[in-house]
Motif scaffolding. Structure first.
Motif: not given
Length: 208
Positions: A39, A100-101, A104-105, A125, A129, A134, A136
């Motif tokens: 995080e 960006k992860s 939504t980031d 979004e 974007y 992803s 993450i």
């Protein structure tokens, strides 16, 4: 003689069961368990203005944040210098996608007018974007743009209305930029941003 064979069969059965359990455990780890998601933590804030800096930001963005902090500590604050710096920070953070992860980031949200933020996020979004994969777990292979040189072409005062809010001392900034990789030369490289006063802050109310 038959009685002597039973311990051997039991041993073989135990070995098979242990092997199956080990295979099952490894399979679970590979297919079901994912690496721990780290995080992002806030490492600095400019409390008076509500700006935050997280540890997942690039070194360049962190340097711009420090420059902004110095600008906002002046008394009085030079607004043109302020609006130039947040324009640079917005362009770099919004249009650089590599850090960006996920889709939504969305970058640059610290600088967006609060009443426009929801619409801004939705549009981002669904457009720029939309195809960001992803990352993450840190295993993304997708090539994404990073903003390189940013040029402020002009800064002008203007009158601007957003809903029931009108600002006669708003700022219109024309800016252009390049990317670190020529593969992204077809991406947007110029924009006009309009910032209005939101209490003591200057906030992005229009991007075109």
């Amino acid at each position: 003689m038959k009685l002597k064979k039973k311990p051997k069969k039991i041993l073989i059965t135990i070995i098979v069961l242990v092997a199956l359990a080990a295979i099952g455990f490894v399979g679970y780890k590979v297919f079901f368990e994912q690496p721990e998601v780290k995080e992002a933590k806030v490492i600095k804030t400019i409390k008076k203005y509500g700006y935050t800096l997280k540890d997942n930001k690039t070194k360049r963005y962190q340097e711009m944040f420090e420059e902004l902090d110095k600008i906002l500590k002046k008394d009085p604050v030079e607004e043109e210098e302020y609006v130039k710096k947040i324009t640079e920070m917005f362009i770099y953070d919004f249009y650089s996608l590599e850090d960006k992860s996920a889709k939504t980031d969305v970058g640059g949200t610290d600088f967006v007018y609060s009443k426009a933020l929801s619409n801004f996020l939705e549009n981002a979004e669904d457009t720029y974007y939309k195809y960001v994969e992803s990352n993450i777990y840190g295993n993304r292979k997708q090539e994404l743009p990073v903003v390189d040189k940013i040029t402020i072409n002009s800064v002008e005062k203007t009158e601007f209305a957003y809903g029931n809010t009108s600002d006669e001392e708003a700022y219109e900034v024309n800016v252009s930029w390049t990317y670190t990789d020529s593969d992204f030369d077809d991406y947007q490289k110029e924009a006009t941003l309009t910032f209005i006063h939101e209490d003591i802050k200057l906030s992005l109310a229009e991007l075109k």
